[in-house]
Design an enzyme around this catalytic site. Sequence first.
Site, PDB file in Angstrom:
ATOM      1  N   SER A 195       0.841  -1.194   0.000  1.00  0.00           N
ATOM      2  CA  SER A 195       0.000   0.000   0.000  1.00  0.00           C
ATOM      3  C   SER A 195       0.874   1.242   0.000  1.00  0.00           C
ATOM      4  O   SER A 195       1.999   1.215   0.523  1.00  0.00           O
ATOM      5  CB  SER A 195      -0.907   0.020   1.236  1.00  0.00           C
ATOM      6  OG  SER A 195      -1.593   1.256   1.354  1.00  0.00           O
ATOM      7  N   TYR A 228      -3.208  -1.321  10.040  1.00  0.00           N
ATOM      8  CA  TYR A 228      -3.101  -1.557   8.601  1.00  0.00           C
ATOM      9  C   TYR A 228      -1.796  -0.992   8.055  1.00  0.00           C
ATOM     10  O   TYR A 228      -1.065  -1.672   7.326  1.00  0.00           O
ATOM     11  CB  TYR A 228      -4.296  -0.915   7.896  1.00  0.00           C
ATOM     12  CG  TYR A 228      -4.304  -1.081   6.388  1.00  0.00           C
ATOM     13  CD1 TYR A 228      -4.823  -2.232   5.814  1.00  0.00           C
ATOM     14  CD2 TYR A 228      -3.807  -0.084   5.553  1.00  0.00           C
ATOM     15  CE1 TYR A 228      -4.842  -2.386   4.439  1.00  0.00           C
ATOM     16  CE2 TYR A 228      -3.816  -0.240   4.183  1.00  0.00           C
ATOM     17  CZ  TYR A 228      -4.336  -1.391   3.620  1.00  0.00           C
ATOM     18  OH  TYR A 228      -4.344  -1.544   2.251  1.00  0.00           O
TER      19      TYR A 228
END
Length: 255
Positions: free
Chosen positions: A149, A162
């Site tokens: 990400s 996350y």
Amino acid sequence: MPGIVDSKCVLVIGATAGIGRALALAVHGLPSQPTVILAGRRQERLDELSKLGDRLKTVRFDVNASREELKGFVQDITSKYPDLDAVVFSSGIQHIFDFNNPETIDLEILETELNTNYVSIVRLSTFFLPHLLKLSAQGRPAFWIPISSGLAIVPKASVPGYCATKAALHSFCLSLGDQLKDTNVRVIEILPPLVESELHDHQGMTPMLSKFWMPLDTFTEQVMEGLKRGDTQIAPGTSGENWERFEKGKLERII
């Protein structure tokens, strides 16, 4: 080494929705006509996908299975599909945690996020690498393709778990790629920006985020170009901007 343009068989883990589904279908459309194995938890979606092409194969799979179950899954897949030469890791979950109110933190959810986004991928890479390295020794290119990400580079404070898992995966990709540099196994890391997906539905933030996210079709097109070229890191949109600012040159400085 070229990218996945000549791949014969590609496994996409987390292929029932969002980025994983879109990439699986795009890979299916490559001129090399690869077999594409779609792995995911939701059987009804797998059934739908299996109807979209004869070269689309499906298998129900949960990355949060036990270590022995993961190992058995890899053994079954590589035995049934000996030409498997690329694995895409697209499974991922994201949760909001507020450490100003630590009593609200559900550690089970946080630990599942850690396992899904990072630990399971490291485990699966350990089990898949003997097969991929065997192909490498035969002179065949093989690809290990995790999706991290852009938040691995610049975190978002509301989703600390996350971001931490993706930062760990990003670092692991850099080290693994360097370790495998003298083989025919290539590590290609995909670092998405905010992309159209179901990732945020449970947070109730989709209507707001939809005003800013990159359309899934645009993202998929840019990623596929990078996969065809064999780019080591593929960072579209704002992820690319942050990569230029904070990550450029890091690959060459790994010790």
